[in-house]
Enzyme design. Structure first.
Site, PDB file in Angstrom:
ATOM      1  N   CYS A   2       0.832  -1.197   0.000  1.00 40.68           N
ATOM      2  CA  CYS A   2       0.000   0.000   0.000  1.00 40.68           C
ATOM      3  C   CYS A   2       0.880   1.267   0.000  1.00 40.68           C
ATOM      4  O   CYS A   2       1.915   1.306   0.645  1.00 40.68           O
ATOM      5  CB  CYS A   2      -0.942   0.115   1.195  1.00 40.68           C
ATOM      6  SG  CYS A   2      -2.066  -1.263   1.367  1.00 40.68           S
ATOM      7  N   ARG A  27       3.705  -0.060  -4.940  1.00 43.15           N
ATOM      8  CA  ARG A  27       3.525  -0.598  -3.593  1.00 43.15           C
ATOM      9  C   ARG A  27       2.235  -1.407  -3.456  1.00 43.15           C
ATOM     10  O   ARG A  27       2.003  -2.048  -2.431  1.00 43.15           O
ATOM     11  CB  ARG A  27       3.511   0.552  -2.571  1.00 43.15           C
ATOM     12  CG  ARG A  27       4.816   1.323  -2.520  1.00 43.15           C
ATOM     13  CD  ARG A  27       4.724   2.437  -1.515  1.00 43.15           C
ATOM     14  NE  ARG A  27       4.644   1.927  -0.158  1.00 43.15           N
ATOM     15  CZ  ARG A  27       5.691   1.708   0.618  1.00 43.15           C
ATOM     16  NH1 ARG A  27       6.900   1.976   0.189  1.00 43.15           N
ATOM     17  NH2 ARG A  27       5.543   1.237   1.832  1.00 43.15           N
ATOM     18  N   GLY A  97      -0.653  -1.106   6.359  1.00 47.37           N
ATOM     19  CA  GLY A  97      -0.217  -1.916   7.498  1.00 47.37           C
ATOM     20  C   GLY A  97      -1.260  -2.964   7.809  1.00 47.37           C
ATOM     21  O   GLY A  97      -2.013  -3.403   6.934  1.00 47.37           O
ATOM     22  N   LYS A 464      12.407 -15.187 -10.435  1.00 48.52           N
ATOM     23  CA  LYS A 464      12.133 -14.091 -11.384  1.00 48.52           C
ATOM     24  C   LYS A 464      11.117 -14.528 -12.419  1.00 48.52           C
ATOM     25  O   LYS A 464      10.160 -13.830 -12.707  1.00 48.52           O
ATOM     26  CB  LYS A 464      13.456 -13.688 -12.049  1.00 48.52           C
ATOM     27  CG  LYS A 464      13.636 -12.276 -12.374  1.00 48.52           C
ATOM     28  CD  LYS A 464      13.935 -11.341 -11.239  1.00 48.52           C
ATOM     29  CE  LYS A 464      13.415 -11.703  -9.903  1.00 48.52           C
ATOM     30  NZ  LYS A 464      13.809 -10.987  -8.773  1.00 48.52           N
ATOM     31  N   HIS A 483      17.280 -37.653  -8.248  1.00 48.40           N
ATOM     32  CA  HIS A 483      16.712 -38.101  -6.961  1.00 48.40           C
ATOM     33  C   HIS A 483      15.224 -37.792  -6.865  1.00 48.40           C
ATOM     34  O   HIS A 483      14.672 -37.762  -5.778  1.00 48.40           O
ATOM     35  CB  HIS A 483      17.479 -37.468  -5.798  1.00 48.40           C
ATOM     36  CG  HIS A 483      18.917 -37.886  -5.753  1.00 48.40           C
ATOM     37  ND1 HIS A 483      19.314 -39.181  -5.492  1.00 48.40           N
ATOM     38  CD2 HIS A 483      20.065 -37.205  -5.988  1.00 48.40           C
ATOM     39  CE1 HIS A 483      20.636 -39.270  -5.548  1.00 48.40           C
ATOM     40  NE2 HIS A 483      21.109 -38.077  -5.852  1.00 48.40           N
TER      41      HIS A 483
END
Ligand code: M6R
Length: 589
Positions: A2, A27, A97, A464, A483
């Site tokens: 945010c 963000r 938050g 990525k 394996h």
């Protein structure tokens, strides 16, 4: 996680908030919204999706004061009801938050007769604000934060106050002073072009901001001064891109990042102190998340060769719950591009509380991690806007190279400078990246395989690719194929084999043979001409990269595979800068 921005000044707030939100969009981009205050009335507009969706609504938002938000959903889906700002009567708030006790607060408020319109944890804040207010917005916000558990950056507007209040705990907030007014924002990039100077709020600070004045109070509501410094950096958002995508622009800055980081560490005044700490360490613990953790994998190899003591790379989210044993002689190196990642901060603090000396490696000099560290090593990548970390990883590798070769620092810098030239040549190259990207895009799954440091790069290359292309992918040591994972190999699965170490090359060739004999697709990425010659005609693609010493090959192989991930996203019609469900700075735990 945010982005928030707030403004009080002499110009129309809606346009300024909108521009600020575009710079903060990396963000979070689930929804965006803003509230402005004009004529004693708050107007709120919000939309699901990108910030640009707000543009047609801006004409309705009058006034020279307001708050804005771009969301990365934590509580409640990415719908319009959950978009910020949230209102309650004459109050409006935005929040970044997580409010951990929101459910009990909400139940309490519902019992008092309040109606809620969202599923967010944030909406309780504005209800509490409305109930706490008795003439002083800052005091009311302080009282509200006293009831909250968790972390927050909050900006609040009240219809009868021509300004805004902000609060922070755990989530970053900067205040900015500019010719057009005063600001608050989640990071400095949003202030570029708006404010000339800024300060970082400390934990539990409250600020009251008008067009003319900024007042800051500490957690006990005592007036305090926070030091202002010039706003630095490139503008984020569409204007600062100058390239088709930030991801491409930022990969193109890998070489520059290596050179700038070398220069910064060459003049670092505490090098000898760091070397002495590392030489006398009983253990070195490296920690970070995602790409930063992947850089720690390489850092651990380099440091162990030089210092001889046990060196352990730990995923920060794990280390904070199950910390390695540390003593006063342990050095913890916390790596974080943003310096705000909650898991990394927590892990670093836990290890520091256990007695370890805390060194942080970060790209953001004013970030939270710098304020809790005993020593800060800079990564000089400049602002990284693309959610996928690229140049910051390269810068982190440069730091590890330099601190792991104190006796030969000058020659290591010279080596990195010549490797930077090779990296630069590579970023101009498009053909092989496109070919391998096409193979990735046409595959059900992609395995990145290598040995030693090539395996560390494989893990990062895999992260990525999956984050920007959504193709299932994993990184694994070449020796592990037989394996278990070979069971998955068939003509729909691609293996990208990284070979840069002559000492183990033949072992990797064996892995290629095992895959080919199961009709799996193979792309080879190598710095060794003889490997390209022997495998070139037998695999689906073979990219011969510039030849560099094996211990520094990660700069070259990682850059090449960043370009592959970028091209794969484009081939699939995806926006590599803003992958679904992700955000740049993960400030919640
Ligand atoms: O800012 P940080 O370096 O602390 O971020 C850590 C991770 O969240 C970050 O590297 C993430 O994994 C990137 N999206 C990877 O490209």
């Amino acid at each position: 996680m945010c982005g928030i921005i707030a403004y009080a000044g002499s110009e129309r707030a809606a346009g300024i908030l909108y521009e600020g939100l575009k710079k903060l969009e990396y963000r979070g981009y689930d929804s965006a919204g803003l509230s402005t205050l004009g004529g004693g009335r708050i107007t709120t507009v919000k939309r699901v999706g990108r910030v640009e969706n707000l543009a047609p609504l801006l004409k309705d938002a009058e006034g020279c004061c307001g708050i804005g938000h771009t969301r990365w959903a934590t509580h409640g889906e990415a719908g319009s009801a959950n978009a910020h700002p949230h209102e309650y009567g004459p109050f409006s708030i935005v929040h970044n938050g997580m409010i951990e006790n929101y459910a009990e607060l909400r139940a309490e408020l519902v019992a008092l007769g309040d109606a809620f319109f969202s599923q967010t944890d944030s909406e309780v804040i504005v209800h509490l604000l409305g109930r706490e207010y008795s003439g002083d917005l800052a005091a009311a916000l302080h009282a509200v934060t006293g009831r909250l558990k968790g972390c927050w950056a909050i900006a609040a507007l009240y219809a009868s106050f021509n300004g805004f209040a902000v609060a922070r705990r755990g989530s970053p907030v900067l205040l900015g002073r500019g010719r057009r007014g005063n600001f608050a924002a989640s990071d400095m990039s949003a202030l570029v072009g708006f404010a000339e100077s800024c300060c970082v709020l400390e934990e539990d600070d409250i600020a009251l901001v008008t067009a003319e004045e900024i007042a800051v109070f500490d957690g006990a509501m005592r007036p305090v001064e926070r030091p202002f410094r010039p706003v630095e950096g490139e503008a984020g958002g569409e204007d600062g891109k100058g390239c088709a995508h930030y991801m491409l622009k930022e990969i193109g800055q890998n070489a520059r990042t290596m050179r700038a980081t070398c220069a910064a560490l060459a003049s670092f005044s505490r090098s000898e102190e760091l070397t002495a700490r590392l030489r006398s360490a009983d253990k070195i613990v490296l920690t970070g998340c995602g790409t930063a953790y992947n850089a720690c994998l390489i850092g651990a190899r380099l440091l162990e060769w030089e210092y001889g003591c046990p060196v352990r790379a730990c995923i920060a989210g794990e280390a904070r719950c199950d910390p390695p044993r540390v003593t006063r002689r342990t050095v913890c190196i916390a790596v974080s591009q943003s310096g705000e990642t909650a898991d990394t901060l927590r892990a670093a603090l836990t290890l520091r509380e256990g007695g370890a000396y805390l060194v942080s490696v970060t790209n953001v000099g004013y970030s939270a991690i710098t304020r809790v560290s005993d020593m800060v090593l800079p990564v000089c990548a400049g602002p990284e806007v693309c959610v996928a970390a690229t140049k910051s990883y390269i810068g982190q590798l440069a730091v590890f190279h330099l601190i792991s070769s104190p006796r030969t620092a000058a020659s290591r810098r010279a080596l990195l400078s010549s490797v930077a030239d090779r990296v630069e040549e590579l970023t101009a190259e498009g053909e092989y990246a496109r070919t391998i990207a096409r193979l990735c895009a046409d595959s059900r799954a992609v395995f990145f395989i290598g040995r030693g440091a090539d395996y560390d790069v494989a893990v990062e290359a895999s992260l990525k690719l999956r984050e920007v292309s959504y193709i299932f992918s994993a990184g694994m040591p070449a020796s592990e194929l037989k394996h278990g994972t070979l069971a998955l190999v068939d003509p729909t699965v691609l293996s990208v084999v990284i070979i840069s170490d002559g000492g183990t090359a033949e072992k990797c060739v064996n892995a290629v043979e095992q895959i080919l004999s199961r009709r799996g697709k193979v792309a080879v990425v190598t710095t060794l001409p003889r490997i390209a010659e022997s495998l070139g005609g037998r695999v689906d693609a073979c990219w011969l990269l510039p030849c560099v010493p094996a211990h520094a090959s990660a700069f070259v192989t990682a850059t090449a595979l960043q370009l592959v991930a970028y091209r794969a996203a484009l081939l699939l019609g995806l926006d590599p800068d803003k992958p679904r469900n992700l955000a740049k700075s993960v400030t919640v735990e």
